[in-house]
Design a protein around this motif. Structure first.
Motif, PDB file in Angstrom:
ATOM      1  N   GLU A   1       4.481 -16.093 -30.292  1.00 33.72           N
ATOM      2  CA  GLU A   1       3.746 -15.092 -31.053  1.00 33.72           C
ATOM      3  C   GLU A   1       4.690 -14.240 -31.903  1.00 33.72           C
ATOM      4  OE1 GLU A   1       0.662 -15.479 -31.320  1.00 33.72           O
ATOM      5  OE2 GLU A   1       0.798 -17.026 -29.776  1.00 33.72           O
ATOM      6  N   VAL A   2       5.855 -13.874 -31.359  1.00 38.18           N
ATOM      7  CA  VAL A   2       6.824 -13.125 -32.155  1.00 38.18           C
ATOM      8  C   VAL A   2       7.304 -13.968 -33.328  1.00 38.18           C
ATOM      9  CG1 VAL A   2       9.116 -12.074 -32.124  1.00 38.18           C
ATOM     10  CG2 VAL A   2       7.555 -11.700 -30.216  1.00 38.18           C
ATOM     11  N   SER A   3       7.553 -15.261 -33.074  1.00 34.62           N
ATOM     12  CA  SER A   3       7.987 -16.161 -34.139  1.00 34.62           C
ATOM     13  C   SER A   3       6.914 -16.281 -35.212  1.00 34.62           C
ATOM     14  CB  SER A   3       8.317 -17.534 -33.548  1.00 34.62           C
ATOM     15  OG  SER A   3       8.701 -18.441 -34.559  1.00 34.62           O
ATOM     16  N   ASP A   4       5.648 -16.408 -34.793  1.00 31.20           N
ATOM     17  CA  ASP A   4       4.554 -16.500 -35.761  1.00 31.20           C
ATOM     18  C   ASP A   4       4.455 -15.240 -36.608  1.00 31.20           C
ATOM     19  OD1 ASP A   4       3.880 -19.026 -34.966  1.00 31.20           O
ATOM     20  OD2 ASP A   4       2.206 -18.417 -33.689  1.00 31.20           O
ATOM     21  N   SER A   5       4.742 -14.082 -35.998  1.00 29.89           N
ATOM     22  CA  SER A   5       4.632 -12.832 -36.756  1.00 29.89           C
ATOM     23  C   SER A   5       5.714 -12.732 -37.820  1.00 29.89           C
ATOM     24  CB  SER A   5       4.734 -11.637 -35.799  1.00 29.89           C
ATOM     25  OG  SER A   5       6.065 -11.445 -35.344  1.00 29.89           O
ATOM     26  N   ARG A   6       6.783 -13.577 -37.696  1.00 29.04           N
ATOM     27  CA  ARG A   6       7.895 -13.530 -38.644  1.00 29.04           C
ATOM     28  C   ARG A   6       7.809 -14.632 -39.679  1.00 29.04           C
ATOM     29  NH1 ARG A   6      12.457 -12.499 -33.914  1.00 29.04           N
ATOM     30  NH2 ARG A   6      11.927 -10.314 -33.530  1.00 29.04           N
ATOM     31  N   GLY A   7       6.638 -15.164 -39.897  1.00 26.85           N
ATOM     32  CA  GLY A   7       6.511 -16.159 -40.954  1.00 26.85           C
ATOM     33  C   GLY A   7       5.543 -17.275 -40.632  1.00 26.85           C
ATOM     34  N   GLY A   8       5.009 -17.298 -39.429  1.00 26.40           N
ATOM     35  CA  GLY A   8       4.040 -18.322 -39.082  1.00 26.40           C
ATOM     36  C   GLY A   8       2.632 -17.808 -39.302  1.00 26.40           C
ATOM     37  N   SER A   9       1.758 -18.115 -38.338  1.00 28.25           N
ATOM     38  CA  SER A   9       0.359 -17.698 -38.475  1.00 28.25           C
ATOM     39  C   SER A   9       0.153 -16.240 -38.124  1.00 28.25           C
ATOM     40  CB  SER A   9      -0.521 -18.564 -37.571  1.00 28.25           C
ATOM     41  OG  SER A   9      -0.094 -18.466 -36.222  1.00 28.25           O
ATOM     42  N   GLY A  10       1.168 -15.569 -37.584  1.00 28.48           N
ATOM     43  CA  GLY A  10       1.039 -14.163 -37.229  1.00 28.48           C
ATOM     44  C   GLY A  10       0.902 -13.979 -35.728  1.00 28.48           C
ATOM     45  N   PHE A  11       1.237 -12.769 -35.250  1.00 23.40           N
ATOM     46  CA  PHE A  11       1.142 -12.470 -33.825  1.00 23.40           C
ATOM     47  C   PHE A  11      -0.323 -12.440 -33.415  1.00 23.40           C
ATOM     48  CE2 PHE A  11       1.133 -10.214 -29.919  1.00 23.40           C
ATOM     49  CZ  PHE A  11       2.380 -10.385 -29.347  1.00 23.40           C
ATOM     50  N   SER A  12      -0.633 -13.096 -32.275  1.00 18.72           N
ATOM     51  CA  SER A  12      -2.022 -13.212 -31.837  1.00 18.72           C
ATOM     52  C   SER A  12      -2.137 -12.842 -30.364  1.00 18.72           C
ATOM     53  CB  SER A  12      -2.528 -14.645 -32.055  1.00 18.72           C
ATOM     54  OG  SER A  12      -3.785 -14.826 -31.431  1.00 18.72           O
ATOM     55  N   PHE A  13      -2.865 -11.769 -30.077  1.00 22.56           N
ATOM     56  CA  PHE A  13      -3.166 -11.450 -28.685  1.00 22.56           C
ATOM     57  C   PHE A  13      -4.151 -12.464 -28.108  1.00 22.56           C
ATOM     58  CE2 PHE A  13      -1.590  -7.218 -29.934  1.00 22.56           C
ATOM     59  CZ  PHE A  13      -0.739  -6.968 -28.874  1.00 22.56           C
ATOM     60  N   ASN A  14      -4.923 -13.096 -28.969  1.00 27.06           N
ATOM     61  CA  ASN A  14      -5.840 -14.147 -28.540  1.00 27.06           C
ATOM     62  C   ASN A  14      -5.051 -15.292 -27.904  1.00 27.06           C
ATOM     63  OD1 ASN A  14      -7.777 -16.396 -28.660  1.00 27.06           O
ATOM     64  ND2 ASN A  14      -9.035 -14.966 -29.844  1.00 27.06           N
ATOM     65  N   ASP A  15      -4.003 -15.741 -28.615  1.00 25.72           N
ATOM     66  CA  ASP A  15      -3.163 -16.813 -28.073  1.00 25.72           C
ATOM     67  C   ASP A  15      -2.442 -16.360 -26.812  1.00 25.72           C
ATOM     68  OD1 ASP A  15      -3.949 -18.333 -30.213  1.00 25.72           O
ATOM     69  OD2 ASP A  15      -2.085 -18.095 -31.346  1.00 25.72           O
ATOM     70  N   LEU A  16      -1.978 -15.107 -26.818  1.00 27.63           N
ATOM     71  CA  LEU A  16      -1.258 -14.593 -25.662  1.00 27.63           C
ATOM     72  C   LEU A  16      -2.159 -14.569 -24.427  1.00 27.63           C
ATOM     73  CD1 LEU A  16       1.682 -13.706 -25.535  1.00 27.63           C
ATOM     74  CD2 LEU A  16       0.913 -11.335 -25.720  1.00 27.63           C
ATOM     75  N   ALA A  17      -3.434 -14.265 -24.621  1.00 24.96           N
ATOM     76  CA  ALA A  17      -4.381 -14.279 -23.506  1.00 24.96           C
ATOM     77  C   ALA A  17      -4.551 -15.700 -22.962  1.00 24.96           C
ATOM     78  CB  ALA A  17      -5.730 -13.721 -23.955  1.00 24.96           C
ATOM     79  N   ALA A  18      -4.594 -16.690 -23.858  1.00 24.40           N
ATOM     80  CA  ALA A  18      -4.703 -18.083 -23.410  1.00 24.40           C
ATOM     81  C   ALA A  18      -3.450 -18.506 -22.640  1.00 24.40           C
ATOM     82  CB  ALA A  18      -4.926 -18.998 -24.606  1.00 24.40           C
ATOM     83  N   ASP A  19      -2.278 -18.042 -23.098  1.00 22.79           N
ATOM     84  CA  ASP A  19      -1.036 -18.321 -22.367  1.00 22.79           C
ATOM     85  C   ASP A  19      -1.096 -17.744 -20.954  1.00 22.79           C
ATOM     86  OD1 ASP A  19       0.159 -19.574 -24.572  1.00 22.79           O
ATOM     87  OD2 ASP A  19       0.926 -17.680 -25.344  1.00 22.79           O
TER      88      ASP A  19
END
Length: 425
Positions: free
Chosen positions: A330-348
């Motif tokens: 999620e941190v990587s996504d926020s730096r150029g990917g799809s963006g930070f997602s709490f939705n994905d973090l919840a699935a993790d």
């Protein structure tokens, strides 16, 4: 004959007493390593950089390479590997390096389900290693208060690896690594990738019996995959009962419930990620083919991958590792990917909880997952959580990974997961 009988009788009495005494010396009531390092996104980023730099797919076989590991790197590796054998997740390590020598201290907790022998629940290991022209040699070893001569420790290592199911990995490491040198700041490991590494790694990471177990679950997925021309979208909640009914049937009352759960989750993770099965398990090309399907969780295709990969990682040995990998993404996504997602973090986090339960409460989970399921049973509704946030927005709204709003959002996610019987802590 009388003398021989007396000697045999003495041995029959003495050997169990000696073993009991050794056990009493080896196991202790408190850990010598009070706390090991906590893995975080920066550690995952460093591991990813090292893997990219030494990717065997881009390296010629037999060419000597070197990698420098810090004490923290080694402590994290030991902690993650040790947690595979500590079902309560209590494996800690401390590493001290100086020129030509290394001291490795670890504390491994016995499972809480086992009685504490003679009042001790911790196996404390204190290992001293020294440089050689090849692999390090053991100078001394202490298991708790039990001293073990270095020569005896080295002779016992192959049998120990065999006993814990790591003989193949140990053999592969000896084939790859040619020398280890210690300095005050790092351990430099010289190695060379062998030819046909992918096949070798597959057979090392998954022993033949494990590959055969995985095949059974992959072929079950092949049997239930949508027919050609039909809608290829399949809910993960619809696949779970099929897979875990099989796991429950195969495990029975035997000792393999955790292994069956592992195979079921791994099969789902590999099939849900197109191309991953053949890439990681080349032998699967000879198995019954699985018709293409799109696995969904709460209507999304990325969510089941987050869920299943985290579950497999947690079952393999460490919830903190799967959490850190998910957070790093999620941190990587926020730096150029799809963006930070709490939705994905919840699935993790949901996957991590399921994976830990698949290891710690294997048969009960089989029974629960064998029943008809809905998406709500695997993951609460998290569609209202913020996602697709660039790093600047994430820091502004939540204060980054150390911000109070970020921690509050994590607490909200944990509260929602606690509402699900399958995932409740």
């Amino acid at each position: 004959m009388r003398v021989l009988l007396r000697v045999l009788l003495i041995l029959l009495i003495a050997l169990p007493l000696l073993a009991l005494g050794a056990l009493a010396l080896a196991l202790q009531g408190q850990p010598q390593v009070v706390a090991g390092p906590q893995i975080g996104p920066d550690d995952i980023a460093r591991a990813r950089t090292l893997l990219q730099r030494h990717d065997p797919r881009r390296s010629a076989p037999g060419v000597q390479r070197a990698i420098a590991l810090t004490p923290r790197d080694i402590e994290l590796l030991i902690g993650q590997a040790g947690s595979h054998y500590a079902p309560d997740g209590q494996a800690r390590a401390r590493v001290s390096l100086k020129a030509g020598q290394a001291r490795v201290q670890t504390s491994l907790a016995l499972p809480r389900s086992l009685p504490a022998p003679l009042g001790g629940r911790w196996l404390n290991v204190d290992l001293q290693l020294a440089d050689t022209s090849a692999l390090p040699e053991v100078q001394s070893l202490h298991l708790g208060r039990l001293p073990v001569p270095g020569w005896l420790a080295e002779r016992a290592l192959p049998r120990l690896l065999e006993a814990v199911g790591l003989q193949a990995q140990g053999d592969l490491a000896q084939r790859i690594v040619s020398r280890v040198q210690f300095s005050d700041a790092m351990a430099v490991v010289a190695f060379a990738w062998p030819a046909r590494l992918r096949d070798t790694m597959a057979s090392t990471l998954l022993q033949p019996d494990e590959q055969e177990r995985l095949r059974v679950y992959v072929e079950r997925l092949a049997a239930v995959a949508p027919a050609r021309g039909a809608d290829r979208r399949v809910a993960l909640s619809a696949l779970m009962p099929t897979m875990f009914s099989l796991a429950r049937q195969r495990a029975g009352d035997g000792p393999d419930a955790v292994r069956e759960n592992r195979a079921a989750l791994l099969a789902l993770a590999l099939v849900a990620n197109p191309g991953a099965l053949h890439e990681l398990v080349p032998a699967s090309r000879r198995w019954a083919p699985v018709r293409p399907m799109t696995v969904l969780l709460r209507g999304r295709t990325d969510t089941p991958l987050h869920f299943l990969v985290s579950a497999v990682l947690a079952l393999e040995g460490s919830g903190p590792l799967s959490d850190a990998i998910g957070l790093y993404k999620e941190v990587s996504d926020s730096r150029g990917g799809s963006g930070f997602s709490f939705n994905d973090l919840a699935a993790d986090r949901a996957g991590t909880r399921l994976g830990l339960r698949a290891r710690q409460d294997a048969r009960a989970l089989q029974q629960a997952l064998a029943a008809p399921l809905r998406d709500d049973d695997l993951l609460p509704d998290v569609s209202d959580l913020p996602e697709d946030m660039p790093e600047r927005e994430f820091v502004r709204r939540f204060g980054g990974l150390q911000g109070a709003p970020y921690r509050e959002m994590l607490a909200r996610i944990e509260q929602r997961l606690d509402q699900l019987p399958l995932l409740k802590r």
